[in-house]
Design an enzyme around this catalytic site. Structure first.
Site, PDB file in Angstrom:
ATOM      1  N   TYR A  67     -23.889  62.393 -78.939  1.00 50.59           N
ATOM      2  CA  TYR A  67     -23.449  63.465 -79.468  1.00 50.59           C
ATOM      3  C   TYR A  67     -22.753  64.343 -78.440  1.00 50.59           C
ATOM      4  O   TYR A  67     -21.600  65.125 -78.843  1.00 50.59           O
ATOM      5  CB  TYR A  67     -24.313  64.204 -80.551  1.00 50.59           C
ATOM      6  CG  TYR A  67     -24.148  63.351 -81.830  1.00 50.59           C
ATOM      7  CD1 TYR A  67     -23.133  63.595 -82.939  1.00 50.59           C
ATOM      8  CD2 TYR A  67     -25.161  62.398 -82.096  1.00 50.59           C
ATOM      9  CE1 TYR A  67     -23.146  62.924 -83.999  1.00 50.59           C
ATOM     10  CE2 TYR A  67     -25.242  61.997 -83.297  1.00 50.59           C
ATOM     11  CZ  TYR A  67     -24.033  62.028 -84.253  1.00 50.59           C
ATOM     12  OH  TYR A  67     -24.114  61.430 -85.448  1.00 50.59           O
ATOM     13  N   GLN A 100     -14.472  65.048 -93.319  1.00 50.18           N
ATOM     14  CA  GLN A 100     -15.663  64.366 -92.825  1.00 50.18           C
ATOM     15  C   GLN A 100     -16.014  64.631 -91.490  1.00 50.18           C
ATOM     16  O   GLN A 100     -16.848  64.077 -91.010  1.00 50.18           O
ATOM     17  CB  GLN A 100     -15.535  62.884 -93.387  1.00 50.18           C
ATOM     18  CG  GLN A 100     -15.306  62.488 -94.871  1.00 50.18           C
ATOM     19  CD  GLN A 100     -14.798  61.253 -94.923  1.00 50.18           C
ATOM     20  OE1 GLN A 100     -15.610  60.285 -95.194  1.00 50.18           O
ATOM     21  NE2 GLN A 100     -13.583  60.972 -94.700  1.00 50.18           N
ATOM     22  N   HIS A 118     -19.790  66.327 -93.485  1.00 48.07           N
ATOM     23  CA  HIS A 118     -20.569  65.722 -92.726  1.00 48.07           C
ATOM     24  C   HIS A 118     -21.330  66.635 -91.682  1.00 48.07           C
ATOM     25  O   HIS A 118     -21.614  66.164 -90.372  1.00 48.07           O
ATOM     26  CB  HIS A 118     -20.058  64.461 -92.263  1.00 48.07           C
ATOM     27  CG  HIS A 118     -19.714  63.271 -93.189  1.00 48.07           C
ATOM     28  ND1 HIS A 118     -19.019  62.279 -93.215  1.00 48.07           N
ATOM     29  CD2 HIS A 118     -20.460  63.400 -94.490  1.00 48.07           C
ATOM     30  CE1 HIS A 118     -18.988  61.833 -94.050  1.00 48.07           C
ATOM     31  NE2 HIS A 118     -19.725  62.108 -94.956  1.00 48.07           N
ATOM     32  N   CYS A 126     -33.210  73.176 -85.231  1.00 43.67           N
ATOM     33  CA  CYS A 126     -34.334  72.629 -84.782  1.00 43.67           C
ATOM     34  C   CYS A 126     -34.772  71.560 -85.917  1.00 43.67           C
ATOM     35  O   CYS A 126     -34.617  71.717 -87.073  1.00 43.67           O
ATOM     36  CB  CYS A 126     -35.422  73.617 -84.827  1.00 43.67           C
ATOM     37  SG  CYS A 126     -37.099  73.024 -84.568  1.00 43.67           S
ATOM     38  N   GLY A 194      -6.668  59.389 -92.785  1.00 41.78           N
ATOM     39  CA  GLY A 194      -7.239  58.779 -91.668  1.00 41.78           C
ATOM     40  C   GLY A 194      -8.881  58.717 -91.916  1.00 41.78           C
ATOM     41  O   GLY A 194      -9.577  58.870 -91.181  1.00 41.78           O
TER      42      GLY A 194
HETATM   43  N1  APR Z   1      -3.761  58.402 -88.257  1.00 38.03           N
HETATM   44  C1  APR Z   1      -4.233  58.137 -89.518  1.00 38.03           C
HETATM   45  N2  APR Z   1      -5.288  57.446 -89.667  1.00 38.03           N
HETATM   46  C2  APR Z   1      -5.539  56.676 -88.469  1.00 38.03           C
HETATM   47  C3  APR Z   1      -5.091  56.785 -87.092  1.00 38.03           C
HETATM   48  C4  APR Z   1      -4.140  57.928 -87.332  1.00 38.03           C
HETATM   49  N3  APR Z   1      -3.473  58.000 -86.128  1.00 38.03           N
HETATM   50  N4  APR Z   1      -5.929  56.399 -86.546  1.00 38.03           N
HETATM   51  C5  APR Z   1      -6.947  55.675 -87.165  1.00 38.03           C
HETATM   52  N5  APR Z   1      -6.661  55.906 -88.360  1.00 38.03           N
HETATM   53  C6  APR Z   1      -7.810  55.270 -89.430  1.00 38.03           C
HETATM   54  C7  APR Z   1      -8.275  53.965 -89.177  1.00 38.03           C
HETATM   55  O1  APR Z   1      -7.404  52.922 -89.571  1.00 38.03           O
HETATM   56  C8  APR Z   1      -9.451  54.000 -90.137  1.00 38.03           C
HETATM   57  O2  APR Z   1      -9.167  53.727 -91.458  1.00 38.03           O
HETATM   58  O3  APR Z   1      -8.624  56.227 -89.538  1.00 38.03           O
HETATM   59  C9  APR Z   1      -9.681  55.551 -90.046  1.00 38.03           C
HETATM   60  C10 APR Z   1     -10.935  55.894 -89.433  1.00 38.03           C
HETATM   61  O4  APR Z   1     -12.008  55.191 -89.985  1.00 38.03           O
HETATM   62  P1  APR Z   1     -13.427  55.781 -89.604  1.00 38.03           P
HETATM   63  O5  APR Z   1     -13.792  55.425 -88.070  1.00 38.03           O
HETATM   64  O6  APR Z   1     -14.492  54.946 -90.439  1.00 38.03           O
HETATM   65  O7  APR Z   1     -13.704  57.144 -89.856  1.00 38.03           O
HETATM   66  P2  APR Z   1     -13.911  57.956 -91.332  1.00 38.03           P
HETATM   67  O8  APR Z   1     -13.719  57.322 -92.372  1.00 38.03           O
HETATM   68  O9  APR Z   1     -14.044  59.525 -91.103  1.00 38.03           O
HETATM   69  O10 APR Z   1     -15.629  57.869 -91.320  1.00 38.03           O
HETATM   70  C11 APR Z   1     -16.377  58.288 -92.318  1.00 38.03           C
HETATM   71  O11 APR Z   1     -18.695  57.889 -91.286  1.00 38.03           O
HETATM   72  O12 APR Z   1     -19.780  57.322 -89.548  1.00 38.03           O
HETATM   73  C12 APR Z   1     -19.481  58.180 -90.489  1.00 38.03           C
HETATM   74  O13 APR Z   1     -20.108  60.676 -90.731  1.00 38.03           O
HETATM   75  C13 APR Z   1     -19.311  59.599 -90.203  1.00 38.03           C
HETATM   76  O14 APR Z   1     -17.701  61.108 -90.932  1.00 38.03           O
HETATM   77  C14 APR Z   1     -17.592  59.749 -90.669  1.00 38.03           C
HETATM   78  C15 APR Z   1     -17.870  58.827 -91.950  1.00 38.03           C
END
Ligand code: APR
Length: 252
Positions: A67, A100, A118, A126, A194
């Protein structure tokens, strides 16, 4: 950039727009997403396996170090064109940002965030007494090598400080969840930007908005489970698609 013919007008006529965002909205600022392969030595780890209470209990310095690495990335990043376009739309209509993400790039672009579902990288607390803790000022000296960093101890009770984020298996912050539900009640348009739409209950938000009558527009280079529900799927990077669409809406 070409959009479905009626979409700019729909955006222009919207009275209350929700932006439901995930890690992809910050990708063009250089913040790694969760489910794309991680870089450097962190590529040995699965983000979903580091983001659990069990992982922190097993190896607090590994999880805290991860983190801190993300926090360092955010501190040295800047909001991108997608964050800025979202902030700018608030001059034209009501905008609710429901994210998120645990970064502050929406805020730094000028948006008032309605819900951080999130949690937040900048709000460590703590693990024992729940007191808020503070990071030392400045940018953490973390190199991209999977470094372990022991978490600080609580000034009040000496307990271990944990990141202020929501881990898998934990409840979402009730006030943020409530704010998101209230926004759904009056939104006529929701952009899902995203996010892989894999993590529940957050992933339900666009589904409920659609059931409540909002038009759902997805912006993501990749297909997701939301494709079937969204009225429009714009397959592109948020930093390209959103500024172009919101500009087109201004002249629609
Ligand atoms: N523009 C739009 N979307 C994008 C881009 C971009 N430039 N680059 C990547 N992506 C998309 C990917 O295709 C994917 O579908 O963003 C998404 C990211 O997905 P994750 O990594 O799964 O992120 P997220 O959906 O925010 O995850 C949800 O999971 O691990 C937990 O708490 C964490 O908040 C997070 C939650």
């Amino acid at each position: 950039m070409d959009f479905p013919a009626d979409l700019p007008t729909r955006v222009a006529r919207a009275r209350h727009v929700i932006f439901f965002t995930g890690a992809g909205v910050s990708a063009e600022s250089g913040i790694p997403t969760f489910r794309d392969a991680q870089s450097g030595l962190w590529s040995r780890f699965d983000a979903a396996e580091l983001a659990t209470p069990e992982a922190f209990a097993r190896d607090p310095a590994l999880v805290w170090g991860w983190y801190e690495w993300r926090r360092m990335k955010v501190l040295t990043a800047r909001p991108n064109a997608a964050h800025e376009a979202i902030a700018a739309l608030a001059a034209d209509c009501r905008v609710s940002v429901v994210t998120q993400n645990v970064d502050d790039l929406h805020e730094r672009a000028g948006s008032k965030v309605c819900a951080h579902l999130h949690g937040h990288l900048n709000r460590p607390r703590c693990i024992d007494c729940g007191s808020p803790a503070r990071h030392p000022a400045g940018i953490p000296a973390v190199v991209e090598d999977g470094a372990r960093i022991p978490p600080p101890t609580c000034m009040k009770c000496g307990g271990m400080v944990r990141p202020g984020v929501v881990w898998f298996g934990e409840s979402l912050p009730p006030a943020d969840w409530q704010a998101a539900m209230e926004a759904i009640g009056s939104a006529d348009l929701l952009f899902s930007v995203g996010t892989s739409s894999l993590v529940w209950p957050a992933a339900e938000i666009p589904v409920w908005a659609a059931q409540h009558g909002a038009c759902v527009v997805q912006v993501n280079p990749q297909p997701t489970a939301l494709d079937e529900i969204a009225a429009y799927n714009l397959h592109g990077a948020a930093g390209c698609v959103l500024p172009a669409l919101l500009m087109a809406a201004r002249t629609a």
